[in-house]
Design an enzyme around this catalytic site. Structure first.
Site, PDB file in Angstrom:
ATOM      1  N   SER A 185       0.813  -1.216   0.000  1.00 23.29           N
ATOM      2  CA  SER A 185       0.000   0.000   0.000  1.00 23.29           C
ATOM      3  C   SER A 185       0.846   1.266   0.000  1.00 23.29           C
ATOM      4  O   SER A 185       0.333   2.347  -0.263  1.00 23.29           O
ATOM      5  CB  SER A 185      -0.951   0.025   1.203  1.00 23.29           C
ATOM      6  OG  SER A 185      -0.261   0.374   2.381  1.00 23.29           O
ATOM      7  N   LYS A 202       1.501   4.087   7.414  1.00 24.18           N
ATOM      8  CA  LYS A 202       0.720   4.951   6.531  1.00 24.18           C
ATOM      9  C   LYS A 202       1.199   6.397   6.654  1.00 24.18           C
ATOM     10  O   LYS A 202       1.909   6.772   7.594  1.00 24.18           O
ATOM     11  CB  LYS A 202      -0.773   4.893   6.880  1.00 24.18           C
ATOM     12  CG  LYS A 202      -1.440   3.567   6.586  1.00 24.18           C
ATOM     13  CD  LYS A 202      -1.584   3.316   5.097  1.00 24.18           C
ATOM     14  CE  LYS A 202      -2.328   2.032   4.802  1.00 24.18           C
ATOM     15  NZ  LYS A 202      -1.550   0.834   5.191  1.00 24.18           N
TER      16      LYS A 202
END
Length: 238
Positions: free
Chosen positions: A159, A197
């Protein structure tokens, strides 16, 4: 002699690499220079490459090396307040840790410091929280910047691939409980799952943003997310 746009783009790339260890995306460059399309960025990048200021690395996403800066780079008094960024030495190391088995250590001509590898971190859907130390990895002291407590995690998932973070990489984390918008962080979600993230603060909410369009941004209440540290370096193991 560089045009103003060429100079501004070169400085933006330089500052982003020194802050995060990777170059910005073309979309981020476009927004930073207030251009309407990425074609203008392509032209500016080509001009900087032709003039010997940067080098694009083949077959690697967002891979730009700064070769040199203009002579007047040291005079940045014209920057807008808050425009100058916190920085650290660009820190992508090709190899260094004996584990995992596919890794191959390469010589590093600098002083190293052993930090603990605390298990795996998800760059995708959050997985279980940080584990106990599995082994140690030698990290150049220059990567650790201003000091503090550090640990490392092996990345699982894709991701964050558009931020130059691949499955199997080892990320170096400075332990801290707060971070700035845009920092890549280790976030502990609801005291159960850890994920890597980009941080976006939105009032009383916290958004955890992927660097891959295949993954959606997840938004949580501030009480649901605990910052466990900020990424300061990357070790490529394969």
């Amino acid at each position: 002699m560089l045009t103003k746009k060429q100079y501004d783009l070169l400085v933006f790339i330089h500052d982003r690499i020194h802050r995060e260890g990777i170059s910005p995306s073309f979309d981020e460059m476009k927004d930073a220079l207030s251009l309407r399309s990425k074609s203008g960025i392509h032209r500016l990048i080509s001009a900087l490459e032709d003039r010997g200021f940067i080098r694009r690395l083949p077959n690697r996403a967002r891979a730009i090396d700064i070769l040199r800066m203009p002579e007047n780079f040291g005079d940045r008094s014209g920057e807008r307040p808050g425009e100058r960024r916190r920085g650290f030495v660009p820190s992508v190391i090709e190899g260094s840790a004996p584990p995992p088995p596919h890794a191959r250590a390469l010589p590093i001509e600098t002083t190293t410091f052993d930090i603990p590898v605390m298990g795996r971190i998800a760059a995708g859907t959050p997985i279980e929280a940080i584990q106990h130390t599995s082994h140690h990895v030698g990290v150049p002291t220059a990567m650790l910047g201003r000091g503090g407590e550090h640990y490392a995690l092996e990345v699982k998932g894709d991701s964050m691939i558009n931020a130059g973070i691949h499955d199997g990489d080892i990320v170096v984390i400075r332990r801290q409980v707060d971070a700035e918008n845009g920092d890549i962080i280790v976030a502990l979600v609801e005291d159960q799952e850890a994920t890597l993230k980009r941080l976006r603060k939105r009032g009383a909410s916290i958004a955890l943003e992927a660097a891959n369009p295949a993954y959606e941004t997840r938004v949580y209440g501030a009480d649901q997310v605990k910052i466990q540290g900020r990424m300061v370096g990357l070790i490529r193991t394969c």
